[in-house]
Design a protein around this motif. Structure first.
Motif, PDB file in Angstrom:
ATOM      1  N   UNK A   1       0.815  -1.224   0.000  1.00 57.09           N
ATOM      2  CA  UNK A   1       0.000   0.000   0.000  1.00 57.09           C
ATOM      3  C   UNK A   1       0.844   1.268   0.000  1.00 57.09           C
ATOM      4  N   UNK A   2       2.152   1.142   0.054  1.00 58.05           N
ATOM      5  CA  UNK A   2       2.979   2.353  -0.042  1.00 58.05           C
ATOM      6  C   UNK A   2       2.886   2.926  -1.448  1.00 58.05           C
ATOM      7  N   UNK A   3       2.585   4.207  -1.545  1.00 61.11           N
ATOM      8  CA  UNK A   3       2.564   4.830  -2.871  1.00 61.11           C
ATOM      9  C   UNK A   3       3.780   5.722  -3.074  1.00 61.11           C
ATOM     10  N   UNK A   4       4.860   5.426  -2.371  1.00 56.82           N
ATOM     11  CA  UNK A   4       6.103   6.156  -2.635  1.00 56.82           C
ATOM     12  C   UNK A   4       6.594   5.931  -4.058  1.00 56.82           C
ATOM     13  N   UNK A   5       6.392   4.733  -4.578  1.00 58.22           N
ATOM     14  CA  UNK A   5       7.001   4.364  -5.859  1.00 58.22           C
ATOM     15  C   UNK A   5       5.979   3.959  -6.913  1.00 58.22           C
ATOM     16  N   UNK A   6       4.674   4.119  -6.595  1.00 56.32           N
ATOM     17  CA  UNK A   6       3.679   3.835  -7.631  1.00 56.32           C
ATOM     18  C   UNK A   6       2.501   4.760  -7.398  1.00 56.32           C
ATOM     19  N   UNK A   7       1.773   5.085  -8.460  1.00 60.23           N
ATOM     20  CA  UNK A   7       0.662   6.029  -8.308  1.00 60.23           C
ATOM     21  C   UNK A   7      -0.494   5.395  -7.542  1.00 60.23           C
ATOM     22  N   UNK A   8      -1.142   6.174  -6.695  1.00 57.51           N
ATOM     23  CA  UNK A   8      -2.242   5.664  -5.903  1.00 57.51           C
ATOM     24  C   UNK A   8      -3.358   5.038  -6.754  1.00 57.51           C
TER      25      UNK A   8
ATOM     26  N   UNK B   1       3.379   7.209   9.181  1.00 59.91           N
ATOM     27  CA  UNK B   1       3.186   8.598   9.603  1.00 59.91           C
ATOM     28  C   UNK B   1       3.139   9.525   8.394  1.00 59.91           C
ATOM     29  N   UNK B   2       3.936   9.189   7.361  1.00 56.73           N
ATOM     30  CA  UNK B   2       3.985  10.072   6.194  1.00 56.73           C
ATOM     31  C   UNK B   2       2.839   9.802   5.211  1.00 56.73           C
ATOM     32  N   UNK B   3       2.103   8.697   5.416  1.00 56.87           N
ATOM     33  CA  UNK B   3       0.997   8.362   4.509  1.00 56.87           C
ATOM     34  C   UNK B   3      -0.205   7.933   5.351  1.00 56.87           C
ATOM     35  N   UNK B   4      -0.783   8.828   6.136  1.00 53.43           N
ATOM     36  CA  UNK B   4      -1.860   8.393   7.037  1.00 53.43           C
ATOM     37  C   UNK B   4      -3.182   8.119   6.305  1.00 53.43           C
ATOM     38  N   UNK B   5      -3.346   8.640   5.087  1.00 51.01           N
ATOM     39  CA  UNK B   5      -4.658   8.595   4.437  1.00 51.01           C
ATOM     40  C   UNK B   5      -4.890   7.359   3.574  1.00 51.01           C
ATOM     41  N   UNK B   6      -3.822   6.782   3.042  1.00 52.71           N
ATOM     42  CA  UNK B   6      -3.982   5.728   2.058  1.00 52.71           C
ATOM     43  C   UNK B   6      -4.785   4.536   2.557  1.00 52.71           C
ATOM     44  N   UNK B   7      -4.498   4.107   3.768  1.00 52.31           N
ATOM     45  CA  UNK B   7      -5.170   2.899   4.246  1.00 52.31           C
ATOM     46  C   UNK B   7      -6.668   3.146   4.421  1.00 52.31           C
ATOM     47  N   UNK B   8      -7.044   4.344   4.861  1.00 50.10           N
ATOM     48  CA  UNK B   8      -8.472   4.663   4.973  1.00 50.10           C
ATOM     49  C   UNK B   8      -9.140   4.585   3.602  1.00 50.10           C
ATOM     50  N   UNK B   9      -8.443   5.088   2.592  1.00 42.88           N
ATOM     51  CA  UNK B   9      -8.999   5.006   1.241  1.00 42.88           C
ATOM     52  C   UNK B   9      -9.073   3.558   0.773  1.00 42.88           C
ATOM     53  N   UNK B  10      -8.068   2.778   1.100  1.00 40.46           N
ATOM     54  CA  UNK B  10      -8.082   1.361   0.708  1.00 40.46           C
ATOM     55  C   UNK B  10      -9.270   0.642   1.340  1.00 40.46           C
ATOM     56  N   UNK B  11      -9.527   0.921   2.612  1.00 42.09           N
ATOM     57  CA  UNK B  11     -10.687   0.286   3.256  1.00 42.09           C
ATOM     58  C   UNK B  11     -11.974   0.710   2.551  1.00 42.09           C
TER      59      UNK B  11
END
Lengths: 244, 244
Positions: free
Chosen positions: A136-143, A168-178
């Motif tokens: 789920x890290x989007x450091x290296x791929x687009x969300x 800490x640097x990506x607090x929102x992604x997991x909420x969107x994934x859910x």
């Protein structure tokens, strides 16, 4: 002295899950290179140099390891889990491809028990049927690529292992994934939150995905969203082998 | 004497890939239960009873193990690879759910290095980006479900690990799977055939999927269809971490 670059997986945390192959490589090493929390798992000894580095330093770390091996040292690059699953092996090969002078270097990859296998074992057998693993890290791929994969994985009825769900640097992604998974009809599926699996801080929680809250995950959590046929039996959660 | 049922993974074949946790469980066991080729990996010793059974006897084997553990014996059910990935763990929980009298039994699952991780390590890092694992055996699921998953996995651009690609009793499925993947636009992707990985008979072949022939796989082969961005660097095959 002939240098060797070994890319090794330390397993999820428990030393009893480090393979003998990896232990032998570490016992023979002159240098261990890796992210500081993983290097801290290696016991100091005479003749061994420990090179700990920060997170997100993967390419510099790989280049340093390659330079040391080219000098004739026996270098082990350590990752937690398996080095080929969202870990250092790809970074080393990226640096190797950009370094034609290094391409004669002796390299080997030693597999390890990746976090989803340890988490699944603690919960029962949620990966007993077809499954996928998504970082789920989007450091290296687009969300949007992550969202597309989540939707297709839900449609395929894969069990879905989510690595690096939240930092800490990506607090929102997991909420969107859910949210994406709920919209894809996975609300009733069992979600397993495996925190720091096989360590002293291990905690395993399981609940319907629709009741999961984003703050239940951090970077030490592996999440498994079970497939639609997965069942509970007492404290165990398992995917039956047969589907109709 | 308190019985215990341990469901353990022996890794892909090399004894140096058996975790110390599993070795300790085997050293403490009174009974080892499993498919004959896996049980044959366990050294005989006094006080240990080996129970080898045929393929497709998973439920009978799980029931036997549960009966022995209920009698107070320390039973280890062995699978190759990881016991939770297309192996014995799900079968044990299926039997457990149907046996209310057994639900107080002590059970634990010990993870192992599953074949796709060992195959990936030998090839480089083809699972360094998002991936899935699909069991091509249609003994327990309808073939159309397999085809749907293959198409969705191709659309998601997952690397695809194919377990149990081909057996004497199912010679046609793998040919159809290759056709489905070609029709889904995967012809140019790299296909890795890892035969008997980490054993003396190991053989790793890699070629474009469109050139793959069904007879390149058997039941001891793990196939990885790489994602579309996977590259070669000398003898290595790896998935770059970054995608755009």
């Amino acid at each position: 002295m002939t240098g060797m670059l070994t890319i090794a997986g330390l397993g999820p945390g428990d030393e009893a899950l480090v393979t003998p192959e990896v232990s032998a490589a570490l016992a023979d090493a002159t240098d261990v290179v890796g992210y500081a929390p993983y290097v801290s798992r290696i016991a100091a000894r005479e003749g061994l140099v420990l090179h700990a580095s920060d997170n997100r330093q993967e390419l510099q770390r790989a280049a340093e390891a390659m330079r040391l091996a080219a000098e004739g040292r026996r270098v082990v690059v350590v990752s937690s889990g398996d080095p080929g699953v969202f870990a250092m092996a790809s970074a080393v090969f990226e640096v190797l491809e950009a370094s034609p002078q290094s391409q004669g270097l002796g390299i080997r990859v030693l597999p390890g028990v990746t976090a989803m296998l340890a988490a699944a074992a603690r919960a029962g057998a949620p990966l007993g049927h077809d499954f996928c693993a998504i970082n789920l890290s989007d450091n290296l791929k687009p969300w949007p690529a992550i969202e597309t994969r989540l939707r297709l994985a839900a449609e395929a009825d894969f069990a879905i292992a989510l690595y690096n769900p939240r930092s800490a640097s990506r607090p929102e992604g997991f909420a969107r994934a859910l949210d994406v998974l709920k919209q894809a009809g996975c609300g009733d599926r069992i979600a397993i939150f495996a925190h720091a699996v096989t360590t002293a801080e291990e905690r395993i929680d399981a609940l319907p995905l629709q009741d999961a809250r984003p703050e239940m995950a951090d970077m030490r959590t592996l999440v498994i969203v079970c497939n639609s046929t997965t069942r509970r039996c007492g404290r165990w959660i398992y995917a039956p082998r047969r589907v109709s």
